[in-house]
Design an enzyme around this catalytic site. Structure first.
Site, short mmCIF file in Angstrom:
data_model
loop_
_atom_site.label_atom_id
_atom_site.label_comp_id
_atom_site.label_asym_id
_atom_site.label_seq_id
_atom_site.Cartn_x
_atom_site.Cartn_y
_atom_site.Cartn_z
N TYR A 1 6.55 29.86 32.04
CA TYR A 1 6.40 30.42 30.70
C TYR A 1 7.01 31.81 30.59
O TYR A 1 6.40 32.77 30.14
CB TYR A 1 4.92 30.45 30.30
CG TYR A 1 4.30 29.06 30.24
CD1 TYR A 1 4.85 28.07 29.44
CD2 TYR A 1 3.20 28.73 31.02
CE1 TYR A 1 4.31 26.79 29.40
CE2 TYR A 1 2.64 27.45 30.99
CZ TYR A 1 3.21 26.49 30.18
OH TYR A 1 2.69 25.23 30.14
N HIS B 1 0.83 -1.20 0.00
CA HIS B 1 0.00 0.00 0.00
C HIS B 1 0.86 1.25 0.00
O HIS B 1 1.84 1.34 0.74
CB HIS B 1 -0.91 0.00 1.23
CG HIS B 1 -2.03 0.99 1.14
ND1 HIS B 1 -1.88 2.30 1.52
CD2 HIS B 1 -3.30 0.88 0.70
CE1 HIS B 1 -3.02 2.94 1.32
NE2 HIS B 1 -3.89 2.11 0.83
N HIS C 1 -13.73 4.74 5.53
CA HIS C 1 -13.46 3.38 5.99
C HIS C 1 -14.71 2.67 6.49
O HIS C 1 -14.71 1.45 6.64
CB HIS C 1 -12.40 3.40 7.10
CG HIS C 1 -11.13 4.06 6.65
ND1 HIS C 1 -10.62 5.18 7.24
CD2 HIS C 1 -10.29 3.77 5.62
CE1 HIS C 1 -9.52 5.53 6.62
NE2 HIS C 1 -9.31 4.70 5.63
N ARG D 1 -2.12 19.74 25.27
CA ARG D 1 -1.35 20.30 26.39
C ARG D 1 -2.30 20.55 27.56
O ARG D 1 -3.03 21.54 27.59
CB ARG D 1 -0.65 21.60 25.97
CG ARG D 1 0.13 22.27 27.11
CD ARG D 1 1.25 21.38 27.61
NE ARG D 1 2.09 21.99 28.63
CZ ARG D 1 2.12 21.59 29.88
NH1 ARG D 1 1.32 20.62 30.31
NH2 ARG D 1 2.97 22.15 30.74
N CYS E 1 2.80 25.47 21.67
CA CYS E 1 3.23 25.42 23.06
C CYS E 1 4.55 26.17 23.21
O CYS E 1 5.42 26.12 22.32
CB CYS E 1 3.39 23.97 23.48
SG CYS E 1 3.93 23.75 25.19
#
Length: 577
Positions: free
Chosen positions: A417, A133, A157, A232, A279
């Protein structure tokens, strides 16, 4: 993009067999066709034994499937569970195929050991299919685990002919205990009600859940499917009852404004933006190679792009009483989520007031992601989307908005941060000395080929793909790519849509919230046996990525945006005698 994505031509193949597929001998020896739906039980058992005795099994990447068990049985009444137990036992007894454990399935995660998957309690050996495939490398993401999470992304599918093809590869049924494990969860665990996650995600932390998609699929889609959008979380995902959900807006002259989700949808115009979230720790793993930092070991994929829809924060603040007089004293807008730790402390953050109320700021109280209700992992029912700003300020499960003269007092605003000098360590760091990260710097990364890949020189040209983005609404205008370690450079082709689709309109100046995907093809450098491929991006303010990590290293491993480098080996063509 993922499993069987390229199945538009799937029905061409019809019934499959090893002779027709011409599977390589190394694969064929480990991937004996076990059975078809018409095989006898004795033949099935013999075939199963041939595979299990002829292959050299090994465990691999078991963590890929962590956290993906369905919580189907949670909360059921005891009598219902017992009735299902009887049904499962009857299923085992009635099956003519061997009973196979999840442990055995997990051993089959490669072409060498065979590629096995489970689907609705059945076990399937799809080695032959993977070998022929064109999307086989993506199918391998499901190897050793369940197909359901992959197939749920694409309705194609869920069709009879696809299931018929799959049925030809059935080699057994999952044993009762493992099936029950997939359907169980411990109610005492504060994370037990967390949503099911896609098994392709690479997990950095289970509790709280933090994960990113494999790099090779990041640039497959301009709009990241919600299930593959990086996750997150700082705390357990809260269970929100829509009937009682309320969003409180405080700190304005009009008093507290309380809104339901329905109020947000009916009282305020709906706006839609395409915006990338990243992030602060994206690419932290590269800083760890220079010197160890504290934080999750993110690779290059803690960044994703989505369409967000909701009410503009500006409109809600105006309805709550915001006006010019407020701007005389207020400087910040604080957000509090509904996610809490064991002490009841909620996640919180804040952004500058001018970003919140600007007509060009495009800050949303979003209730839709990619045209559907925001999934639980991404903030259901409402999250703040602050385009151009670090992901940490895009507070999920929003419960409260506060207009204030002060920044949020939250730990994540005051003591995390933030960026520091490479010379600052944990003994000398003073978090009050640095501003909280808001807009992020220019960024790019290579998604394919992967670091350490082996490429065939017979391919003649080398194709390199990746993404680029800049914070603050600054548009990426160029990505330079080198395949010889920086000696020469080529300009990559940028795109703002999936191939074959019309590109998104050019954003107004200062409002380029979405990433650019890029691609470049180059001839292999002559005689090179190893290549260093590099990408560097430039935005419309002519900001450019720094060339190395060391000068921007910091103790928290944030703002990692140096040139991205991958090294690959070149396999020479075999000469013909």
């Amino acid at each position: 993009m993922l499993l069987l994505r390229r199945c538009t031509s799937l029905t061409r193949f019809g019934p499959l067999n090893p002779q027709r597929l011409q599977v390589p001998p190394a694969v064929t020896s480990c991937a004996v066709r076990l059975c078809s739906s018409s095989s006898s039980s004795s033949e099935d058992q013999r075939s199963y034994q041939r595979v299990t005795t002829s292959s050299s099994f090994r465990y691999g990447l078991a963590g890929l499937l962590a956290g993906t068990g369905a919580v189907l049985a949670y909360g059921l009444h005891q009598h219902k569970a017992e009735r299902e137990d009887v049904g499962m036992q009857a299923r085992e007894k009635s099956s003519p195929l061997p009973i196979i454990s999840q442990e055995e399935v997990t051993k089959h995660r490669s072409l060498e050991d065979g590629v096995w998957v489970t689907y609705k309690g059945g076990v399937y050996d799809i080695t032959e299919f993977v070998a022929m495939h064109p999307g086989g490398d993506k199918i391998l993401l499901a190897a050793g685990g369940s197909l359901e999470p992959f197939w749920s992304l694409y309705a194609v599918h869920n069709q009879e002919h696809v299931l018929e093809i799959l049925s030809e590869y059935k080699v057994g049924v999952l044993n009762l205990e493992d099936l029950k494990k997939q359907q169980s969860v411990k109610s005492s665990d504060p994370y037990s009600s967390d949503p099911e996650r896609h098994p392709a995600l690479r997990i950095n932390s289970l509790k709280p859940f933090n994960a990113e998609p494999p790099p090779e699929i990041v640039s497959d889609s301009y709009i990241t499917p919600s299930a593959l959008f990086f996750k997150r979380n700082h705390l357990p995902v809260p269970q929100v009852d829509l009937a009682s959900y309320q969003l409180h807006v405080e700190g304005l002259p009009g008093g507290v404004l309380t809104l339901s989700l329905e109020d947000l949808k009916t009282r305020f115009p709906k706006h839609t933006i395409t915006a990338t979230l990243q992030c602060a720790g994206n690419r932290r793993s590269e800083m760890n190679k220079v010197k160890q930092v504290k934080g999750l070991n993110w690779g290059i994929a803690a960044i994703s792009n989505a369409k967000w829809s909701g009410a503009r924060l500006r409109d809600v603040l105006l309805a709550a009483g915001y006006g010019p007089d407020v701007a005389q004293w207020a400087c910040h807008v604080q957000f509090e989520g509904l996610d809490k730790d064991v002490t009841g402390t909620t996640y919180g953050a804040s952004i500058p007031l001018n970003k919140a109320v600007s007509e060009e700021g495009d800050v949303l109280l979003a209730y839709e992601m990619n045209g559907e209700d925001i999934p639980p992992d991404h903030g259901f029912p409402v999250r703040v989307v602050v385009p151009g700003v670090v992901g940490a300020r895009n507070v999920k499960w929003l419960g409260k908005i506060i207009v204030s003269a002060e920044e949020s007092s939250s730990h994540w605003q005051q003591n995390d941060y933030k960026g520091f000098s490479p010379g600052t360590d944990w003994d000398t760091v003073d978090f009050k000395s640095a501003p909280a990260i808001q807009e992020l710097p220019i960024q790019s990364a290579i998604t394919t080929p992967a670091d350490g890949a082996v490429l065939d020189r017979s391919d003649e040209t080398l194709t390199v793909k990746g993404y680029a983005w800049s914070g603050g609404g600054r548009e990426v205008v160029r990505v330079d790519v080198s395949v010889d370690g920086g000696k020469t450079w080529q300009v990559a082709q940028l795109r703002s849509s999936d191939k074959g689709q019309s590109p998104e309109p050019s954003p107004p100046p200062g409002r380029a919230w979405a990433w650019k995907l890029w691609e470049v093809s180059a001839p292999f450098p002559a005689d090179a046996q190893e290549l260093e491929i590099i990408s560097k991006a430039v935005d419309n303010s002519y900001n450019i990525q720094p060339d190395t990590i060391a000068p921007i290293w910091n103790l928290r491993g944030v703002l990692s945006n140096a040139w991205h480098r991958v090294k690959v080996r070149v396999r020479e063509e075999e000469s013909e005698d």
